[in-house]
Design a protein around this motif. Structure first.
Motif, PDB file in Angstrom:
ATOM      1  N   PRO A  73      64.431  29.341  44.148  1.00  0.00           N
ATOM      2  CA  PRO A  73      63.593  28.150  43.835  1.00  0.00           C
ATOM      3  C   PRO A  73      64.386  26.979  43.284  1.00  0.00           C
ATOM      4  N   ARG A  74      65.508  27.284  42.605  1.00  0.00           N
ATOM      5  CA  ARG A  74      66.285  26.226  41.977  1.00  0.00           C
ATOM      6  C   ARG A  74      67.126  25.435  42.985  1.00  0.00           C
ATOM      7  N   THR A  75      67.445  26.046  44.114  1.00  0.00           N
ATOM      8  CA  THR A  75      68.334  25.387  45.084  1.00  0.00           C
ATOM      9  C   THR A  75      67.696  25.180  46.460  1.00  0.00           C
ATOM     10  N   LYS A  76      66.445  25.568  46.588  1.00  0.00           N
ATOM     11  CA  LYS A  76      65.839  25.523  47.929  1.00  0.00           C
ATOM     12  C   LYS A  76      65.585  24.097  48.434  1.00  0.00           C
ATOM     13  N   GLU A  77      65.582  23.095  47.521  1.00  0.00           N
ATOM     14  CA  GLU A  77      65.313  21.715  47.940  1.00  0.00           C
ATOM     15  C   GLU A  77      66.573  20.986  48.441  1.00  0.00           C
ATOM     16  N   ILE A  78      67.740  21.603  48.341  1.00  0.00           N
ATOM     17  CA  ILE A  78      68.988  20.951  48.789  1.00  0.00           C
ATOM     18  C   ILE A  78      68.920  20.707  50.303  1.00  0.00           C
ATOM     19  N   LEU A  79      69.290  19.501  50.721  1.00  0.00           N
ATOM     20  CA  LEU A  79      69.351  19.201  52.154  1.00  0.00           C
ATOM     21  C   LEU A  79      70.659  19.756  52.723  1.00  0.00           C
ATOM     22  N   ILE A  80      70.537  20.611  53.733  1.00  0.00           N
ATOM     23  CA  ILE A  80      71.710  21.284  54.312  1.00  0.00           C
ATOM     24  C   ILE A  80      72.103  20.623  55.633  1.00  0.00           C
ATOM     25  N   ILE A  81      73.390  20.276  55.738  1.00  0.00           N
ATOM     26  CA  ILE A  81      73.949  19.784  57.008  1.00  0.00           C
ATOM     27  C   ILE A  81      75.080  20.739  57.404  1.00  0.00           C
ATOM     28  N   PHE A  82      74.900  21.405  58.549  1.00  0.00           N
ATOM     29  CA  PHE A  82      75.966  22.291  59.026  1.00  0.00           C
ATOM     30  C   PHE A  82      77.037  21.466  59.739  1.00  0.00           C
ATOM     31  N   VAL A  83      78.306  21.833  59.481  1.00  0.00           N
ATOM     32  CA  VAL A  83      79.456  21.202  60.154  1.00  0.00           C
ATOM     33  C   VAL A  83      80.271  22.323  60.787  1.00  0.00           C
ATOM     34  N   THR A  84      80.501  22.273  62.113  1.00  0.00           N
ATOM     35  CA  THR A  84      81.168  23.392  62.788  1.00  0.00           C
ATOM     36  C   THR A  84      82.052  22.924  63.932  1.00  0.00           C
ATOM     37  N   ALA A  85      83.065  23.784  64.224  1.00  0.00           N
ATOM     38  CA  ALA A  85      83.952  23.526  65.364  1.00  0.00           C
ATOM     39  C   ALA A  85      83.748  24.578  66.443  1.00  0.00           C
ATOM     40  N   ILE A  86      82.766  25.476  66.234  1.00  0.00           N
ATOM     41  CA  ILE A  86      82.537  26.526  67.228  1.00  0.00           C
ATOM     42  C   ILE A  86      81.730  25.964  68.386  1.00  0.00           C
ATOM     43  N   SER A  87      81.379  26.837  69.299  1.00  0.00           N
ATOM     44  CA  SER A  87      80.693  26.442  70.535  1.00  0.00           C
ATOM     45  C   SER A  87      79.501  25.548  70.254  1.00  0.00           C
ATOM     46  N   LYS A  88      79.262  24.611  71.148  1.00  0.00           N
ATOM     47  CA  LYS A  88      78.118  23.701  71.048  1.00  0.00           C
ATOM     48  C   LYS A  88      76.868  24.283  71.708  1.00  0.00           C
ATOM     49  N   GLU A  89      76.891  25.570  71.914  1.00  0.00           N
ATOM     50  CA  GLU A  89      75.726  26.201  72.542  1.00  0.00           C
ATOM     51  C   GLU A  89      74.482  25.972  71.669  1.00  0.00           C
ATOM     52  N   THR A  90      73.343  25.775  72.317  1.00  0.00           N
ATOM     53  CA  THR A  90      72.089  25.464  71.632  1.00  0.00           C
ATOM     54  C   THR A  90      71.680  26.550  70.643  1.00  0.00           C
ATOM     55  N   LYS A  91      72.004  27.826  71.001  1.00  0.00           N
ATOM     56  CA  LYS A  91      71.535  28.930  70.142  1.00  0.00           C
ATOM     57  C   LYS A  91      72.086  28.827  68.720  1.00  0.00           C
ATOM     58  N   TYR A  92      73.322  28.282  68.578  1.00  0.00           N
ATOM     59  CA  TYR A  92      73.899  28.148  67.238  1.00  0.00           C
ATOM     60  C   TYR A  92      73.190  27.044  66.437  1.00  0.00           C
ATOM     61  N   ALA A  93      72.899  25.960  67.123  1.00  0.00           N
ATOM     62  CA  ALA A  93      72.182  24.866  66.458  1.00  0.00           C
ATOM     63  C   ALA A  93      70.793  25.326  66.031  1.00  0.00           C
ATOM     64  N   VAL A  94      70.120  26.084  66.945  1.00  0.00           N
ATOM     65  CA  VAL A  94      68.779  26.593  66.634  1.00  0.00           C
ATOM     66  C   VAL A  94      68.835  27.533  65.434  1.00  0.00           C
ATOM     67  N   LYS A  95      69.844  28.425  65.406  1.00  0.00           N
ATOM     68  CA  LYS A  95      69.984  29.357  64.285  1.00  0.00           C
ATOM     69  C   LYS A  95      70.203  28.600  62.980  1.00  0.00           C
ATOM     70  N   GLY A  96      71.047  27.559  63.053  1.00  0.00           N
ATOM     71  CA  GLY A  96      71.334  26.776  61.850  1.00  0.00           C
ATOM     72  C   GLY A  96      70.108  26.053  61.325  1.00  0.00           C
TER      73      GLY A  96
END
Length: 528
Positions: A73-96
């Motif tokens: 509850p104390r950290t759930k409001e943080i806005l998360i931005i994933f930064v990655t160099a792995i495959s640009k496949e849609t499934k990774y973006a969807v998982k993130g």
């Protein structure tokens, strides 16, 4: 401006340095770490608004780190931005995004796109925090409003209780004074004694008028004041008011005049009591502030529409007048034209405030024209329906108060003056009576003996009248649960009367009372 904390989590220090350089600006604090566990600690201890997290890291990947952050509850409001160099496949973006991230950026980062996105998220955070701040302020304001409302309601209850108690404590002795004055007038008196009794009555009624003014003002403010329109002899009302105020005008050697429009109708539909109150206040005020000359009540027809007339009641005097800057002030509660007015003339400053409120309640208008040391004219205008003879109920002839036959009445009254007064009145009507001083004594007497009626004061020591009535209705004296009970009350608030009726009283008579009113009530509940 408050700085926004941004956390960068990447297992490669060179990536952190590059991202820091890209985001560097004055309105943000950048906190960075290469260790996911350290990132959890920082998020817990610091007010992190945005976290830019690498996906691929040893020990704990970005997805796992975000799941832990979002579950707390104390950290759930943080806005998360994933930064990655792995495959640009849609499934990774969807998982993130499904873990709770708001965006998914691919290395190498476009500096303009990254800066623009982070800027938009920073603005979102600021707006969100402003909304939360406003909500907290609204909640605090709402709590203050609730508290103020509770205080106001408490204050109103205290005020109502004070008015009820004041009404009872002051009206009770006045009732005795007026009643004894009435009894004295029926005895053999010299002219000088009769004049003194008349003055005693006038003074008592004047004091009663001040109390009624305070109570009326309270009723007006609470919205409980009622206008009751009935057939009214307009000419008689005006003549009666002038006659009543003739004595104080003669004492001041003033000429009190009445000027009536020759086309005034005989009867109109009006609240005669309140109209009388308005005229009494205006004329009484004019006499009070006039040292020489005259006071004139003028009634004229201003307009006609079908069966309705617009009448104007004007009270003109040759008194001290009112300065222009004080004209509005005189209509405020407890206010007079200036401090010297109170010192020289006295008074509560309630009269004109009540007139203004009554005029408004009756749907009319109140106007004043005044000039210092020349005089004032107060005018009240309103529309009235003219009544034809067929619409006017026949006036009942005043019945002679004949003695009652074989009537037993129990009187419960603790005030010695009121007790003396009631005994004298009932004895004149040949009533057989017994008198007690509290509710408990009334209950004991009722158990011992039969009575046709009980006259019960509301406020008494040991046991008050209302409690005694409840016990009677519940069968304290078996077989006598339905005996007629009339209560006397010096309190005139509607709630006091409603309380007495709710307790089981058949009727309520307000003090001071006219003997004829008491006679009629006794007749109604004993003879039918």
């Amino acid at each position: 401006m408050e700085k926004i904390n941004i956390l960068i989590v990447d297992d490669r220090p060179e990536n952190i340095i590059a991202l820091e350089a890209l985001l560097q600006r004055n309105d943000i604090n950048i906190i960075s770490t290469t260790n996911p566990n350290e990132a959890l600690r920082l998020s817990w201890e610091m007010d992190i608004a945005i976290a830019m997290i690498d996906v691929q890291m040893p020990e704990m990947d970005g997805f796992e780190l975000v799941e832990i952050l979002k579950s707390n509850p104390r950290t759930k409001e943080i806005l998360i931005i994933f930064v990655t160099a792995i495959s640009k496949e849609t499934k990774y973006a969807v998982k993130g995004l499904s873990t709770g991230a708001v965006d998914y950026l691919y290395k190498p980062l476009d500096p303009y796109v990254t800066a623009a996105k982070v800027d938009s998220f920073i603005q979102f955070i600021r707006n969100q925090r402003e909304v939360k701040k406003k909500n907290k302020e609204l909640e605090a304001y709402q709590k203050e409003l609730i508290k103020a409302k509770e205080l106001a309601e408490t204050g109103k209850r205290i005020k109502d209780n004070f008015l009820a108690n004041m009404s009872h404590e002051i009206r009770t002795p006045i009732n005795g004074i007026i009643g004894i004055a009435q009894l004295l007038k029926k005895t053999e008196l010299t002219d000088e004694q009769r004049e003194m009794v008349n003055l005693l009555e006038i003074s008592s009624n004047s004091l009663l008028g001040v109390i009624n003014d305070v109570l009326d003002l309270s009723k007006i403010e609470s919205g409980k004041f009622k206008i009751n329109r009935t057939a009214t002899d307009i000419i008689k009302i005006c003549e009666s008011v002038v006659d009543l105020l003739r004595i104080p005008s003669i004492e001041k050697k003033l000429d009190l005049k009445l000027a009536l429009d020759s086309e005034l109708p005989k009867m109109i539909l009006a609240d005669s009591l309140r109209l009388n109150q308005i005229l009494m206040n205006l004329i009484g005020n004019a006499i009070k502030f006039t040292h020489q000359g005259s006071v004139t009540l003028k009634v004229e027809i201003l307009n006609r529409k079908g069966n309705n007339l617009q009448l104007r009641f004007s009270v003109a005097d040759t008194g001290i007048g009112i300065a222009k800057e004080n004209i509005d002030k005189i209509f405020e509660t407890f206010e007079q034209a200036d401090e010297q007015t109170t010192i020289k003339f006295g008074g509560t400053g309630l009269g004109l405030s009540i007139v203004k409120n009554l005029a408004k309640l009756k749907g009319g208008t109140l106007e004043v024209i005044s000039e210092e040391n020349i005089g004032s004219t107060f005018s009240f205008s309103n529309w009235y329906e003219v009544l034809k003879d067929a619409d006017v109920p026949e006036k009942q002839l005043e019945e002679k108060l004949m003695p009652f036959k074989n009537l037993n009445i129990l009187v419960a009254e603790d005030n010695p003056i009121n007790k003396f007064l009631i005994i004298k009145i009932l004895q004149n009507w040949e009533v057989q009576l017994e008198v007690v001083e509290n509710g408990q004594q009334a209950l004991d007497k009722l158990r011992e003996k039969h009575y046709d009626l009980i006259l019960m004061d509301t406020f008494m020591p040991v046991m008050n009248g209302l409690e005694a009535i409840r016990l009677i209705r519940e069968g304290y004296a078996p077989g006598k649960e339905n005996i007629p009970i009339i209560t006397f009350s010096a309190a005139v608030l509607d709630t006091d009367k409603e309380t007495a009726i709710a307790a089981g009283a058949n009727d309520v008579i307000s003090k001071p009372f006219e003997p004829a009113v008491l006679y009629k009530k006794i007749q109604e509940y004993t003879i039918g």
